[in-house]
Design a protein around this motif. Structure first.
Motif, PDB file in Angstrom:
ATOM      1  N   THR A 307       0.831  -1.209   0.000  1.00 35.37           N
ATOM      2  CA  THR A 307       0.000   0.000   0.000  1.00 35.37           C
ATOM      3  C   THR A 307       0.862   1.255   0.000  1.00 35.37           C
ATOM      4  OG1 THR A 307      -1.740  -1.175   1.218  1.00 35.37           O
ATOM      5  CG2 THR A 307      -1.842   1.231   1.206  1.00 35.37           C
ATOM      6  N   THR A 311       1.438   3.483  -3.574  1.00 35.66           N
ATOM      7  CA  THR A 311       0.894   4.841  -3.485  1.00 35.66           C
ATOM      8  C   THR A 311       2.003   5.881  -3.387  1.00 35.66           C
ATOM      9  OG1 THR A 311      -1.042   3.959  -2.324  1.00 35.66           O
ATOM     10  CG2 THR A 311      -0.716   6.335  -2.252  1.00 35.66           C
ATOM     11  N   THR A 314       4.048   6.311  -6.668  1.00 35.06           N
ATOM     12  CA  THR A 314       3.224   6.994  -7.675  1.00 35.06           C
ATOM     13  C   THR A 314       3.131   8.486  -7.365  1.00 35.06           C
ATOM     14  OG1 THR A 314       1.925   4.976  -7.957  1.00 35.06           O
ATOM     15  CG2 THR A 314       0.992   7.002  -8.845  1.00 35.06           C
ATOM     16  N   TRP A 315       2.910   8.822  -6.097  1.00 38.17           N
ATOM     17  CA  TRP A 315       2.787  10.233  -5.714  1.00 38.17           C
ATOM     18  C   TRP A 315       4.100  10.977  -5.966  1.00 38.17           C
ATOM     19  CZ3 TRP A 315       5.223  13.532  -2.326  1.00 38.17           C
ATOM     20  CH2 TRP A 315       4.592  14.770  -2.114  1.00 38.17           C
ATOM     21  N   TRP A 331      -6.981   9.650  -6.457  1.00 36.68           N
ATOM     22  CA  TRP A 331      -6.021   9.074  -5.516  1.00 36.68           C
ATOM     23  C   TRP A 331      -6.686   8.045  -4.609  1.00 36.68           C
ATOM     24  CZ3 TRP A 331      -1.044   9.133  -6.120  1.00 36.68           C
ATOM     25  CH2 TRP A 331      -0.463  10.149  -6.889  1.00 36.68           C
ATOM     26  N   LEU A 334      -6.620   4.899  -6.539  1.00 37.53           N
ATOM     27  CA  LEU A 334      -5.271   4.333  -6.528  1.00 37.53           C
ATOM     28  C   LEU A 334      -4.959   3.690  -5.178  1.00 37.53           C
ATOM     29  CD1 LEU A 334      -2.658   4.135  -8.297  1.00 37.53           C
ATOM     30  CD2 LEU A 334      -1.800   6.012  -6.904  1.00 37.53           C
ATOM     31  N   LEU A 335      -5.480   4.265  -4.094  1.00 38.37           N
ATOM     32  CA  LEU A 335      -5.266   3.671  -2.769  1.00 38.37           C
ATOM     33  C   LEU A 335      -5.884   2.273  -2.715  1.00 38.37           C
ATOM     34  CD1 LEU A 335      -4.310   3.919   0.169  1.00 38.37           C
ATOM     35  CD2 LEU A 335      -6.540   4.948   0.709  1.00 38.37           C
ATOM     36  N   SER A 338      -3.728  -0.006  -4.598  1.00 41.95           N
ATOM     37  CA  SER A 338      -2.488  -0.301  -3.883  1.00 41.95           C
ATOM     38  C   SER A 338      -2.692  -1.401  -2.853  1.00 41.95           C
ATOM     39  CB  SER A 338      -1.959   0.964  -3.194  1.00 41.95           C
ATOM     40  OG  SER A 338      -1.713   1.991  -4.131  1.00 41.95           O
TER      41      SER A 338
END
Length: 399
Positions: A307, A311, A314-315, A331, A334-335, A338
């Motif tokens: 996770t 994440t 990517t950030w 986001w 995406l979480l 993840s």
């Protein structure tokens, strides 16, 4: 006339309506995931039943190698062959060819491997013992399981989210293959390794020439597998190398191989491997295995490490470059993805077997960590799916 005869010999077909429908079902992400889950569940029930002795007797039956070893070294080579085909197609013609589209999922895959490995290593350093050799176990994401969960719970999620997951998982597989070949080769026999390249080269030459006949290609693949196994490198690597020789730009070449072999991979190879890999006996030493640093490291690595790694990477890349999330993906989406990346079933179990043999700790850690990740991702993605469905309904009402 000669060309027609050669085409018939080089590319024979053996299809019936029943087999065609069955194969089509086995190509579904959902079907593949349920078969994988069913095989693992059956193994757990059988291994903890009054007939557990028969389960272990079958797994350890000697057929040159044990049945369980044939499943992990032999059948799983089919899975890696299909994964290799998909990987090559993505590298040559897919999203991995375009740096702008590949940057974020590739970074996510790398972050999703580094952070779990670090967490596992820290936990085992603090806990002592000899568990450090299992550092790579929580680094793998299971394509079949993850895509199956996404297909079931995410029907209204943006299409870009599935593509992101698929690209991430393909890169993850490539890195996992490299890890297995480099770090989990106990002894190397160079002559056998070099000899294995000969049937692989002939296989590639024939496929480049358009040959598709099983009687010409399967013996070469078997010879490559046997020599790779003899070399000390894990034999599944032969499946990847064979796949990399198949042309992808030629119309219907790699697609045809994948069309034929994916049902065998998802319907036979992976479920059978899962059946023999997941048979952990609950009871006895299970409590001790549950608290072992190896088990804890795997669970933390899969659930928290994946996770944070996916994440966070990517950030960071999105923050300092011009890379952007796929259209419509937030986001929060995406979480959820993840967390879904923490399902590390097939390859994680394989690495656990390479690192610790038949020890229960890796199996307990992978099964528990994957279960927690699957449940957490299901909860998050269902919420996001409901949000996207309501948004679509609202836009439809306005239109």
């Amino acid at each position: 006339m000669c060309r027609e005869v050669w085409s018939a010999i080089a590319s024979p077909t053996l299809e019936t309506p029943v087999l065609t429908r069955l194969a089509a079902a086995l190509r579904s992400d959902t079907t593949a995931g349920f078969l994988l889950l069913g095989a693992a569940f059956t193994a757990l029930v059988w291994a903890n039943s009054p007939w557990s002795g028969s389960y272990h007797a079958i797994a350890q039956a000697d057929l040159g190698l044990t049945v369980a070893k044939w499943a992990s070294d032999g059948l799983l080579a089919i899975f890696f062959f299909v994964a290799g085909l998909e990987l090559k197609r993505e590298l040559v013609m897919g999203d991995l060819r375009d740096p702008r589209k590949a940057t974020l999922p590739v970074a996510a895959a790398v972050g999703g491997m580094i952070v779990p490995a670090v967490l596992y290593t820290v936990i085992n350093l603090v806990g002592g013992g000899d568990g450090l050799r299992g550092w790579a176990i929580p680094t793998a994401t299971d394509i079949a399981f993850a895509l199956a969960v996404l297909a079931v719970v995410g029907r209204s999620l943006p299409p870009g989210l599935r593509l992101f997951l698929l690209t991430l998982a393909v890169v993850d597989d490539l890195l996992a293959i490299a890890v297995i070949a480099i770090f989990y080769t106990s002894s190397l026999h160079v002559v056998a390794l070099l000899l294995s390249l000969l049937p692989i080269a002939v296989f590639g030459f024939l496929t480049q020439r358009g040959v598709r006949a099983w009687w010409a290609l399967l013996p070469l693949a078997a010879a490559a597998w046997a020599l790779m196994h003899e070399s000390g490198v894990h034999a599944t690597v032969a499946g990847v190398l064979l796949a990399f020789t198949v042309p992808v730009r030629e119309p219907a070449a790699a697609e045809r191989f994948e069309h034929v072999w994916r049902p065998i991979s998802s319907g036979v190879a992976v479920p059978v491997f899962a059946f023999f890999a997941a048979g952990v006996t609950v009871g006895g030493d299970f409590g001790a295995a549950l608290l072992d640093p190896v088990t804890v490291g795997i669970v933390v690595g899969l659930v928290a490490g994946k996770t944070v790694g996916i994440t966070g990477a990517t950030w960071l890349v999105q923050r300092f470059t011009r890379a952007e999330l796929p259209a419509g993906v937030s986001w929060l989406d995406l979480l959820g993805l993840s967390v879904l990346g923490g399902i590390g079933f097939t390859v994680s179990l394989l690495i656990g077997e390479l690192a610790f043999g038949a020890a229960p700790e890796p199996k307990v850690g992978v099964l528990l960590g994957s279960l927690i990740a699957a449940l957490g991702a299901t909860a998050l993605l269902r919420t996001r799916d409901r949000h996207h469905r309501n948004s679509q309904d609202a836009r439809g009402a306005v239109d």
